[in-house]
Write a protein that holds these residues in place. Sequence first.
Motif, PDB file in Angstrom:
ATOM      1  N   ASN A 650      -2.260  -0.460  -8.650  1.00  0.00           N
ATOM      2  CA  ASN A 650      -1.971   0.951  -8.918  1.00  0.00           C
ATOM      3  C   ASN A 650      -3.095   1.619  -9.697  1.00  0.00           C
ATOM      4  O   ASN A 650      -3.365   2.806  -9.492  1.00  0.00           O
ATOM      5  N   TRP A 653      -5.394   2.931  -7.134  1.00  0.00           N
ATOM      6  CA  TRP A 653      -4.945   4.159  -6.468  1.00  0.00           C
ATOM      7  C   TRP A 653      -5.088   5.368  -7.398  1.00  0.00           C
ATOM      8  O   TRP A 653      -5.501   6.446  -6.971  1.00  0.00           O
ATOM      9  N   TRP A 683       1.701   4.713  -7.961  1.00  0.00           N
ATOM     10  CA  TRP A 683       1.181   5.854  -7.214  1.00  0.00           C
ATOM     11  C   TRP A 683       2.031   6.168  -5.993  1.00  0.00           C
ATOM     12  O   TRP A 683       2.591   7.257  -5.879  1.00  0.00           O
ATOM     13  N   PHE A 684       2.127   5.231  -5.068  1.00  0.00           N
ATOM     14  CA  PHE A 684       2.812   5.517  -3.811  1.00  0.00           C
ATOM     15  C   PHE A 684       4.309   5.754  -4.030  1.00  0.00           C
ATOM     16  O   PHE A 684       4.975   5.027  -4.770  1.00  0.00           O
ATOM     17  N   GLU A 688       2.397  10.133  -6.438  1.00  0.00           N
ATOM     18  CA  GLU A 688       1.872  10.937  -5.332  1.00  0.00           C
ATOM     19  C   GLU A 688       2.840  12.054  -4.943  1.00  0.00           C
ATOM     20  O   GLU A 688       2.420  13.141  -4.546  1.00  0.00           O
ATOM     21  N   VAL A 717      -5.848   9.204  -0.780  1.00  0.00           N
ATOM     22  CA  VAL A 717      -5.531   7.829  -1.162  1.00  0.00           C
ATOM     23  C   VAL A 717      -4.894   7.079   0.001  1.00  0.00           C
ATOM     24  O   VAL A 717      -5.226   5.919   0.267  1.00  0.00           O
ATOM     25  N   ARG A 718      -3.970   7.729   0.703  1.00  0.00           N
ATOM     26  CA  ARG A 718      -3.306   7.053   1.818  1.00  0.00           C
ATOM     27  C   ARG A 718      -4.292   6.690   2.935  1.00  0.00           C
ATOM     28  O   ARG A 718      -4.211   5.614   3.525  1.00  0.00           O
ATOM     29  N   ALA A 721      -6.466   3.783   1.736  1.00  0.00           N
ATOM     30  CA  ALA A 721      -5.684   2.541   1.711  1.00  0.00           C
ATOM     31  C   ALA A 721      -5.489   1.999   3.124  1.00  0.00           C
ATOM     32  O   ALA A 721      -5.640   0.791   3.374  1.00  0.00           O
TER      33      ALA A 721
END
Length: 779
Positions: A650, A653, A683-684, A688, A717-718, A721
């Motif tokens: 994290n 991210w 984050w996810f 976010e 970020v997505r 990733a």
Amino acid sequence: MATADEAEGGTAPPAQESPEPAENAVSGESEKKAGKKGKVAGLWDRFAKRVAGKGDLRPEAAWSPETTGEYPIGAYDNYIETGDLDAIRKRGKLRILVDITNTDSLHRAATPQDIEIERAKRKAEILGLEPVVLYAESFDQLIPMLIEGKGDIIANNMVPTSERRELIDFSIPIASTHDTLVSRTDMPDIKAGESLKGKTLQVTRGTVFEQRARELAKKHPGLKVEVVDTNYVELALEVSMGHIDFTIIDELIFGLVSQFRDNLKKNIVFEREDQLAAGIRKNSPQLKKFINDAIRNIKLTTPDQRFVGDLDQIRERGVLRAVTRNHPGTYFMWKGRVMGYEYEMLQRFAKDLDVRLEIIVAPKHSDLLDYLKEGKADLTASLLTATDARRQSGVDFGPAYMEEKVSVVGRSGETIEDISELEGRTIHVLESSSQYEVLVEILDQYPDIEVELVPEELTIPQILDRVAEGDYDLTIADDITVRLEHHWRDDVDNLIDLRVEDNVYAWAVRESNPQLLETIHQFFNDEEITKLRKTLFHKYFDEPKRTRDEIKGLSEKGEISPFDNIVKRYAKEYDFDWRLVVAQMFQESSFNPGAKSWVGARGLMQVMPDTGKQVGETKLFDPETSVRAGLKYLQWLYRKFEGKGISPENKMWFTLASYNAGLGHVYDAQDLAEEKGWERKEWFNNVEKAMLLLSQEKYYKKARYGYARGREPYDYVRKIAARFRTYAALLEAFERQQQVGALSCTALPLWLTTHLGGLAHIAECREPKGEGVAQVPAQ
């Protein structure tokens, strides 16, 4: 994209080692013992040439050194000067020391610190010196830096206590204030002698608030006082978040924090009044006399003063107040830098007038003209359409600087061929907007169109958000706003041009200010300003979408970029996964070493020149330099999330989101996530989601850094990733292929199919001697 604006407080290049923490330099007994210069000389070593540690502050001021003359202390090529005014004159500069925290946010109105910095700049200009503002990372650096000769004056609204007078001299009082005990608004008012058992009061070490806290503890049994190194602004935010019960700050700081936090109150205001003054090195009588004379002579306004004077009086006052909105085309903070078309134009106009620019953010669209008429602002600059109705209300408009078509806007994929098709549909508009006036005319011919007025707090981009999400049916917007949105999204579009003529944007002034109006006409008609307008239009409104197709694949040699070897070397040095860095590099520049962004970021890793200077790198179009600078900055950001209980994954991210949007917006999103009951350390699907909300007025008005176009860091970020996972899988497949021979399209291993998920369909597969090993189609 990295900016020096996020590299706060002069933290030196991240490659340096961090010394052991020292005791606070100038607080309590330490101040008394530091009377001699030798005692404080060398204190700079505590702060300079070190990486960001877990206890570091989080400032993110709007630096742009090339134009503002304002620098984080570590990014400035400094020198030692301890002499009086004659020696300072020989240097040609007046170095103004300021604590970063008071400027660390997107200001909705001028703060006392803004005014004090401007006052110091004007003093320098009177002396014929170049003003250089140097931001210290924390309050307790200011006096040691001044004594050591790292700055010439302290412009920080400092209280001249007896301990401090042993170390430095002070000017005559600039202002006065009262200290106040701050709590949340839901905390009952404290009564005299009341027990506060179980309550905690934290104050910043080295400030006058320490003494206040101890005095208060004697009057309220059970109150626990904690003296900490955390800055006083941060402590006020801790109170706002409910992490501590109380802190003590002065009323000026309270006014700053109240611009973005509305759940704080003055629980107790202490009776004693504190004087505030500028700090000067001892044995500087010439400089002290000049500063005292300047304080007596320079006139400055207060932010809330009603004023309706024309240009002569504005120049005499030295301040131009402009009202606008916190909006992506006007005034906003992105990647740590204050930006906006109107903001940059206003900066140039104020510079030409030789006055300080004061930005005032209107809470509602209708306030734009109300503030002007009420004398709370001198002009309105907010992509405002010049209409007859507005002229009849008592304002005049300057020359048109844009002319844009007006359209009905809906969700992408819809089609409307004729205005008659709008009957039975609902159009959502602001009543105070020019779009409403357009809609009224349409209703004369098509009365069956439904109209719904939206809250005045909304901006047009926020209305478009609701259209995209299906909460609103349709709206009316100008083409420039839609194009601006297309920088970030593709889910709204113009459906039909309403053929509105004379839809032009212009600055507005009171009709009683003809001098100011005439000057605005001259300004916009100047040939140099015409060129500037074209440059800014291209910068803010005429750029292509900043989204990229997800092009991924391996070369014949099993490379994922032309720069794998460089990235591997520096990723190892700075302890990052090289494949992740390559995935980020593609998102930043599409592997183009010559890339330059709309805000001036350069090279493969899109590092801003200011950031490059701060990490000791200047040739940012050089691939190796860009990678090295980007990795240094990534490491610096990564360490901002250490010691906070965040998992390594994290932290990565959060680091990427900060690289893209700026640390400030990420911190705001963490705070908002906590308020929403989400996990601030993940984050996810947590932080976010809060980042997305920061484009909504009800959330960003309480955010320290204001409006954020949260969709970009969310997607950024997505995408990185996803690309990282794909790269990892492809590289592993390639390595296996080298071991067992050619990899056929029909014989993908189960692990690879599972890992790639929806991306596992390989569009094309060749033998190693072909053009490439594997190509994965775009997402």
